[in-house]
Design a protein around this motif. Structure first.
Motif, PDB file in Angstrom:
ATOM      1  N   GLU A   1       5.755   7.050  -5.684  1.00 17.20           N
ATOM      2  CA  GLU A   1       6.220   5.755  -5.283  1.00 17.20           C
ATOM      3  C   GLU A   1       5.697   4.691  -6.365  1.00 17.20           C
ATOM      4  O   GLU A   1       6.416   3.644  -6.450  1.00 17.20           O
ATOM      5  CB  GLU A   1       5.393   5.510  -3.958  1.00 17.20           C
ATOM      6  N   ARG A   2       4.418   4.743  -6.600  1.00 25.76           N
ATOM      7  CA  ARG A   2       3.960   3.717  -7.711  1.00 25.76           C
ATOM      8  C   ARG A   2       4.831   3.417  -8.985  1.00 25.76           C
ATOM      9  O   ARG A   2       5.153   2.442  -9.409  1.00 25.76           O
ATOM     10  CB  ARG A   2       2.579   4.295  -8.011  1.00 25.76           C
TER      11      ARG A   2
ATOM     12  N   ALA B   1      11.312  -0.679  -9.809  1.00 29.11           N
ATOM     13  CA  ALA B   1      12.847  -0.362  -9.819  1.00 29.11           C
ATOM     14  C   ALA B   1      13.340  -0.529  -8.393  1.00 29.11           C
ATOM     15  O   ALA B   1      14.537  -1.194  -8.180  1.00 29.11           O
ATOM     16  CB  ALA B   1      13.373   1.181 -10.262  1.00 29.11           C
ATOM     17  N   MET B   2      12.718  -0.026  -7.567  1.00 28.35           N
ATOM     18  CA  MET B   2      13.170  -0.292  -6.099  1.00 28.35           C
ATOM     19  C   MET B   2      13.313  -1.849  -5.764  1.00 28.35           C
ATOM     20  O   MET B   2      14.099  -2.214  -5.099  1.00 28.35           O
ATOM     21  CB  MET B   2      12.260   0.750  -5.146  1.00 28.35           C
TER      22      MET B   2
ATOM     23  N   LEU C   1       0.761  -1.098  -0.036  1.00 27.33           N
ATOM     24  CA  LEU C   1       0.148   0.065   0.098  1.00 27.33           C
ATOM     25  C   LEU C   1       0.956   1.039  -0.122  1.00 27.33           C
ATOM     26  O   LEU C   1       1.665   1.451   0.628  1.00 27.33           O
ATOM     27  CB  LEU C   1      -1.034   0.032   1.206  1.00 27.33           C
ATOM     28  N   ILE C   2       0.601   2.079  -0.915  1.00 31.77           N
ATOM     29  CA  ILE C   2       1.560   3.389  -1.084  1.00 31.77           C
ATOM     30  C   ILE C   2       0.831   4.477  -1.048  1.00 31.77           C
ATOM     31  O   ILE C   2      -0.451   4.641  -1.066  1.00 31.77           O
ATOM     32  CB  ILE C   2       2.421   3.028  -2.473  1.00 31.77           C
TER      33      ILE C   2
ATOM     34  N   ARG D   1       0.065 -10.852   3.697  1.00 30.40           N
ATOM     35  CA  ARG D   1       1.471 -10.021   4.058  1.00 30.40           C
ATOM     36  C   ARG D   1       1.669  -8.756   3.280  1.00 30.40           C
ATOM     37  O   ARG D   1       1.664  -8.859   2.209  1.00 30.40           O
ATOM     38  CB  ARG D   1       2.828 -11.164   3.891  1.00 30.40           C
ATOM     39  N   THR D   2       1.679  -7.651   4.311  1.00 34.57           N
ATOM     40  CA  THR D   2       1.646  -6.588   3.289  1.00 34.57           C
ATOM     41  C   THR D   2       2.657  -5.305   3.968  1.00 34.57           C
ATOM     42  O   THR D   2       2.657  -5.304   5.073  1.00 34.57           O
ATOM     43  CB  THR D   2       0.040  -5.974   3.762  1.00 34.57           C
ATOM     44  N   LEU D   3       3.094  -4.759   3.165  1.00 32.51           N
ATOM     45  CA  LEU D   3       3.960  -3.564   3.365  1.00 32.51           C
ATOM     46  C   LEU D   3       3.243  -2.027   3.117  1.00 32.51           C
ATOM     47  O   LEU D   3       2.397  -1.953   2.175  1.00 32.51           O
ATOM     48  CB  LEU D   3       5.348  -3.534   2.736  1.00 32.51           C
ATOM     49  N   ILE D   4       3.125  -1.393   4.085  1.00 30.91           N
ATOM     50  CA  ILE D   4       2.385  -0.099   3.888  1.00 30.91           C
ATOM     51  C   ILE D   4       3.503   1.083   3.886  1.00 30.91           C
ATOM     52  O   ILE D   4       4.181   1.370   5.107  1.00 30.91           O
ATOM     53  CB  ILE D   4       1.289   0.279   5.137  1.00 30.91           C
ATOM     54  N   ILE D   5       3.713   1.663   2.906  1.00 29.00           N
ATOM     55  CA  ILE D   5       4.852   2.477   2.625  1.00 29.00           C
ATOM     56  C   ILE D   5       4.093   3.932   2.773  1.00 29.00           C
ATOM     57  O   ILE D   5       3.253   4.362   2.069  1.00 29.00           O
ATOM     58  CB  ILE D   5       5.431   2.623   1.187  1.00 29.00           C
TER      59      ILE D   5
END
Length: 282
Positions: free
Chosen positions: A61-62, A67-68, A55-56, A110-114
């Motif tokens: 960021e999108r 690339a990241m 989640l960005i 499993r989720t990363l929230i940036i």
């Protein structure tokens, strides 16, 4: 809604666990349930099919996330590679990310929230205004306030360690200094600038200079320039750490051994194959 969750069931085996969304989300606040109902009605959502999610905040960021991911995967040879996993990316902004917490837990995804640290402080009129992180008294970020408390300060946020940023299947990533005691960005753009001093030489107070330079950038142009034209840059530390966390745990299933694949194809063709010999010779 019924959700079929694929879970491990013995060595090399998996089974489906049927989950009832009405029961699983029954304890969520009514505003969150109403928001999610409208969101899932209006938006095509891959959350139900992905293995992992990010989640960005927004456009920059999108655009730069692929690339990241490639850069962080390349720096982690021999470790799980996020680029080979089924990942969905959702642009939800810092004001709405926390509304997905209960749904993500229900999905066991499993989720990363940036998100951004969004430092603010009261002005003479008592209104909270944006300021560099070093001058901040509070955060205006809804996700961070839901995670750490409404009155959490930027100073307190910078003191959080990795376990503080993860709970269950969710982890939050927000700006941190590139090195201990160094300057910290308030948003993605100034964090990116601080992570790449060779590309963005800054005079005087680096955090303040990066904050001012980031304010002059058009987000989409800034992101496209570094996604297409200038690829020699460092991933901001807070995102790199978050992506490595996301890559770990419940990785994509391992592909069958080449020898097994050869045996299957040979059997279909009616040809005898010595599997042991194929395994030795690759």
């Amino acid at each position: 809604m019924r959700y079929f969750l694929s879970v491990p069931d013995g060595e090399g085996m998996r089974r489906s666990l049927v989950k009832d969304l009405r029961k699983g989300m029954g304890g969520a606040p009514e505003p969150d349930r109403e928001f999610l109902h409208q969101y899932l009605t209006l938006t095509r959502c891959d959350l139900f099919f992905a293995d992992k999610a990010v989640l960005i905040e927004g456009t920059a960021e999108r655009i730069l996330l692929p690339a990241m991911i490639r850069k962080t995967d390349g720096a982690a040879a021999g470790q799980p590679q996020l680029g080979s996993q089924y990942l969905t990316v959702m642009e939800v902004g810092g004001a709405y990310a926390h509304r997905f917490f209960d749904l993500l837990s229900f999905l066991e995804l499993r989720t990363l929230i940036i998100t951004d640290i969004d430092a603010v402080k009261p002005n003479d009129a008592g209104k909270r205004v944006a300021v560099p992180v070093a001058d901040g008294v509070f955060t205006s970020n809804g996700c961070l306030k839901a995670w750490f408390g409404d009155d959490v300060s930027p100073e307190a946020l910078l003191g959080k360690n990795a376990p503080d940023k993860a709970t269950g299947v969710r982890r939050v990533a927000f700006q941190i200094p590139e090195a201990a005691g160094g300057p910290c960005g308030r948003s993605f753009e100034d964090a990116f600038i601080l992570a790449n001093p060779a590309r963005f030489p800054l005079d005087g107070d680096q955090a303040l200079a990066a904050y001012a330079l980031a304010a002059d950038q058009k987000k989409s142009t800034f992101a496209l320039e570094h996604a297409i034209e200038h690829m020699d840059w460092n991933v901001p530390r807070y995102i790199a750490e978050g992506l490595r966390w996301l890559a770990e745990g419940n990785p994509a299933p391992v592909a069958p051994a080449p020898a097994v694949a050869v045996e299957i194809v040979a059997g279909a063709a009616g040809v005898a194959v010595n599997v042991a010999e194929v395994g030795e010779n690759g």
